[in-house]
Design a protein around this motif. Structure first.
Motif, PDB file in Angstrom:
ATOM      1  N   GLY A  21       7.508  -8.796 -16.711  1.00 53.45           N
ATOM      2  CA  GLY A  21       6.956  -7.753 -17.563  1.00 53.45           C
ATOM      3  C   GLY A  21       6.405  -6.559 -16.808  1.00 53.45           C
ATOM      4  N   ARG A  22       6.416  -6.629 -15.491  1.00 49.88           N
ATOM      5  CA  ARG A  22       5.950  -5.500 -14.674  1.00 49.88           C
ATOM      6  C   ARG A  22       7.093  -4.505 -14.432  1.00 49.88           C
ATOM      7  NH1 ARG A  22       1.889  -7.876 -16.100  1.00 49.88           N
ATOM      8  NH2 ARG A  22       0.145  -8.424 -14.744  1.00 49.88           N
ATOM      9  N   LEU A  27      10.352  -2.752  -4.965  1.00 50.06           N
ATOM     10  CA  LEU A  27       9.890  -1.994  -3.806  1.00 50.06           C
ATOM     11  C   LEU A  27       8.829  -2.783  -3.054  1.00 50.06           C
ATOM     12  CD1 LEU A  27       9.762   0.610  -2.107  1.00 50.06           C
ATOM     13  CD2 LEU A  27       8.126   1.516  -3.774  1.00 50.06           C
ATOM     14  N   GLY A  28       7.932  -3.427  -3.798  1.00 50.66           N
ATOM     15  CA  GLY A  28       6.867  -4.198  -3.176  1.00 50.66           C
ATOM     16  C   GLY A  28       7.388  -5.394  -2.404  1.00 50.66           C
ATOM     17  N   LYS A  29       8.352  -6.124  -2.976  1.00 45.26           N
ATOM     18  CA  LYS A  29       8.910  -7.274  -2.273  1.00 45.26           C
ATOM     19  C   LYS A  29       9.621  -6.837  -0.997  1.00 45.26           C
ATOM     20  CE  LYS A  29      12.224 -11.067  -2.527  1.00 45.26           C
ATOM     21  NZ  LYS A  29      13.014 -12.010  -3.337  1.00 45.26           N
ATOM     22  N   ARG A  30      10.406  -5.768  -1.084  1.00 42.07           N
ATOM     23  CA  ARG A  30      11.127  -5.290   0.093  1.00 42.07           C
ATOM     24  C   ARG A  30      10.161  -4.831   1.181  1.00 42.07           C
ATOM     25  NH1 ARG A  30      13.997  -1.642  -2.225  1.00 42.07           N
ATOM     26  NH2 ARG A  30      12.874   0.235  -1.594  1.00 42.07           N
ATOM     27  N   THR A  31       9.128  -4.119   0.791  1.00 41.28           N
ATOM     28  CA  THR A  31       8.159  -3.606   1.771  1.00 41.28           C
ATOM     29  C   THR A  31       7.362  -4.734   2.404  1.00 41.28           C
ATOM     30  OG1 THR A  31       7.982  -1.555   0.496  1.00 41.28           O
ATOM     31  CG2 THR A  31       6.245  -2.009   2.103  1.00 41.28           C
ATOM     32  N   PHE A  32       6.975  -5.715   1.607  1.00 37.56           N
ATOM     33  CA  PHE A  32       6.241  -6.859   2.154  1.00 37.56           C
ATOM     34  C   PHE A  32       7.060  -7.547   3.239  1.00 37.56           C
ATOM     35  CE2 PHE A  32       4.866 -11.249   2.366  1.00 37.56           C
ATOM     36  CZ  PHE A  32       3.486 -11.138   2.370  1.00 37.56           C
ATOM     37  N   GLY A  33       8.338  -7.777   2.958  1.00 40.22           N
ATOM     38  CA  GLY A  33       9.206  -8.421   3.935  1.00 40.22           C
ATOM     39  C   GLY A  33       9.386  -7.608   5.199  1.00 40.22           C
ATOM     40  N   ALA A  90       6.340   3.473   1.771  1.00 41.25           N
ATOM     41  CA  ALA A  90       6.696   2.830   0.507  1.00 41.25           C
ATOM     42  C   ALA A  90       5.703   3.194  -0.590  1.00 41.25           C
ATOM     43  CB  ALA A  90       6.753   1.318   0.694  1.00 41.25           C
ATOM     44  N   MET A  91       4.418   3.228  -0.236  1.00 36.89           N
ATOM     45  CA  MET A  91       3.389   3.543  -1.219  1.00 36.89           C
ATOM     46  C   MET A  91       3.546   4.971  -1.732  1.00 36.89           C
ATOM     47  SD  MET A  91       0.854   1.655  -2.390  1.00 36.89           S
ATOM     48  CE  MET A  91      -0.517   1.863  -3.503  1.00 36.89           C
ATOM     49  N   LEU A  92       3.909   5.887  -0.849  1.00 40.76           N
ATOM     50  CA  LEU A  92       4.137   7.273  -1.252  1.00 40.76           C
ATOM     51  C   LEU A  92       5.293   7.349  -2.243  1.00 40.76           C
ATOM     52  CD1 LEU A  92       3.698  10.323  -1.063  1.00 40.76           C
ATOM     53  CD2 LEU A  92       5.112  10.325   1.013  1.00 40.76           C
ATOM     54  N   ASP A  93       6.395   6.682  -1.926  1.00 36.35           N
ATOM     55  CA  ASP A  93       7.537   6.672  -2.838  1.00 36.35           C
ATOM     56  C   ASP A  93       7.141   6.080  -4.188  1.00 36.35           C
ATOM     57  OD1 ASP A  93       9.170   7.753  -0.899  1.00 36.35           O
ATOM     58  OD2 ASP A  93      10.050   5.832  -0.303  1.00 36.35           O
ATOM     59  N   ASN A  94       6.348   5.008  -4.150  1.00 38.01           N
ATOM     60  CA  ASN A  94       5.912   4.353  -5.377  1.00 38.01           C
ATOM     61  C   ASN A  94       5.011   5.259  -6.212  1.00 38.01           C
ATOM     62  OD1 ASN A  94       4.811   0.900  -5.958  1.00 38.01           O
ATOM     63  ND2 ASN A  94       5.413   2.483  -7.389  1.00 38.01           N
ATOM     64  N   MET A  95       4.102   5.974  -5.548  1.00 38.76           N
ATOM     65  CA  MET A  95       3.169   6.843  -6.263  1.00 38.76           C
ATOM     66  C   MET A  95       3.868   8.012  -6.947  1.00 38.76           C
ATOM     67  SD  MET A  95      -0.085   6.836  -3.626  1.00 38.76           S
ATOM     68  CE  MET A  95      -1.235   7.670  -4.715  1.00 38.76           C
ATOM     69  N   LEU A  96       5.040   8.388  -6.420  1.00 37.11           N
ATOM     70  CA  LEU A  96       5.795   9.498  -6.999  1.00 37.11           C
ATOM     71  C   LEU A  96       6.775   9.035  -8.077  1.00 37.11           C
ATOM     72  CD1 LEU A  96       6.539  11.513  -3.728  1.00 37.11           C
ATOM     73  CD2 LEU A  96       4.932  12.131  -5.558  1.00 37.11           C
ATOM     74  N   ALA A  97       6.871   7.736  -8.288  1.00 38.59           N
ATOM     75  CA  ALA A  97       7.801   7.195  -9.276  1.00 38.59           C
ATOM     76  C   ALA A  97       7.292   7.427 -10.700  1.00 38.59           C
ATOM     77  CB  ALA A  97       8.007   5.703  -9.031  1.00 38.59           C
TER      78      ALA A  97
END
Length: 272
Positions: A213-214, A221-227, A244-251
């Motif tokens: 549901g997320r 992105l989070g799973k890939r970055t964690f790995g 990764a966080m920058l890309d996520n924040m702009l999504a």
């Protein structure tokens, strides 16, 4: 299908997709303690390969039929191959290569993977659980790498095990072959959570639905970055995570999620 002199009664792997994008892959060799025959490894690899590019799948559960999660490689298949002219070299090479591909496909999969471990998970079965992102164990679950008991050190299961638990705990399991219970597995990091055996499927379904549901974009992105970051030196880890966080924040999903939080409403994910 032939398998170490055994004929399978049905498909070795079952696939079920629930509403919300949760796919459950069920090891379906209960009479063989869900041993990882070459046929089952091939089926798992094919299923994971198909799921990787399927945007409709948001979370994967690996479960098993019967009382045992997975007893590792099928030793009857191994023993039968020992009688061949090459003493099994070709078959064992194919089996181990395919197993390595499956164990690498799980952490590489864009979607999170949950192992639902209801009973014993030994050798490559323990490896399969350790390779997953989350392990939900029933209070009856047990984990072991007992290859040393039969003159076959669990070197390949050790790869996933050593990345899930501390080195001392891993070597203790590998050198003794002794099973650890669910509480110990939780303490050393092999299990994520423990639930009553009778509620395992229900609890796993609820967890998978919650993850599904997320925002799929944020989760993938989070799973890939964690790995990518987890094994790096601190400065490099922060560089990878910051990008990764920058890309996520702009999504778009981050913008929608923040707006929904401020406005006290449920977000509508666009997965972009």
């Amino acid at each position: 299908m032939p398998d170490g002199g055994r004929v399978e009664a049905g498909p070795v792997l079952l696939r079920d997709q629930a509403a919300g994008g949760v796919v459950t892959l069920t090891l379906n060799r209960p009479a063989a303690r869900n041993g990882l025959s070459l046929a089952l490894l091939d089926a798992l690899h094919a299923a994971l390969s198909g799921i990787a590019g399927d945007a409709g799948v948001r979370c994967v559960v690996i479960a098993a039929a019967g009382p045992v999660f997975c007893a590792g490689h099928d030793l009857k298949e191994v023993r039968a191959a020992h009688g061949s002219e090459d003493r099994g070299r070709v078959l064992f090479g194919r089996m181990l290569a395919r197993c390595a591909e499956v164990m690498q496909a799980i952490p590489s999969l864009p979607q999170p993977v949950i192992a639902a471990v209801q009973g014993m998970a030994t050798a490559a079965g323990c490896q399969l659980a350790a390779a997953c992102d989350v392990v939900v164990a029933s209070d009856a679950a047990r984990f072991a790498t007992p290859g040393v008991d039969i003159g076959l050190f669990c070197s390949t299961p050790a790869v996933a095990l050593a990345r899930a638990v501390n080195r001392k705990a891993a070597m203790d399991m590998l050198l003794t072959g002794e099973p650890v219970d669910a509480e110990t597995a939780l303490r050393i990091g092999l299990a994520s959570r423990i639930v009553p055996a009778e509620r395992l499927r229900e609890e796993v379904a609820a967890l998978a639905a919650r993850i599904a549901g997320r925002s799929a974009l944020a989760v993938r992105l989070g799973k890939r970055t964690f790995g990518r970051q987890v094994g790096l030196p601190l400065d490099q880890a922060y560089a990878v995570a910051t990008e990764a966080m920058l890309d996520n924040m702009l999504a778009e999903d981050a913008e929608e999620g923040i707006a929904a939080f401020v406005e006290k409403r449920t977000p509508t994910w666009r997965d972009r």
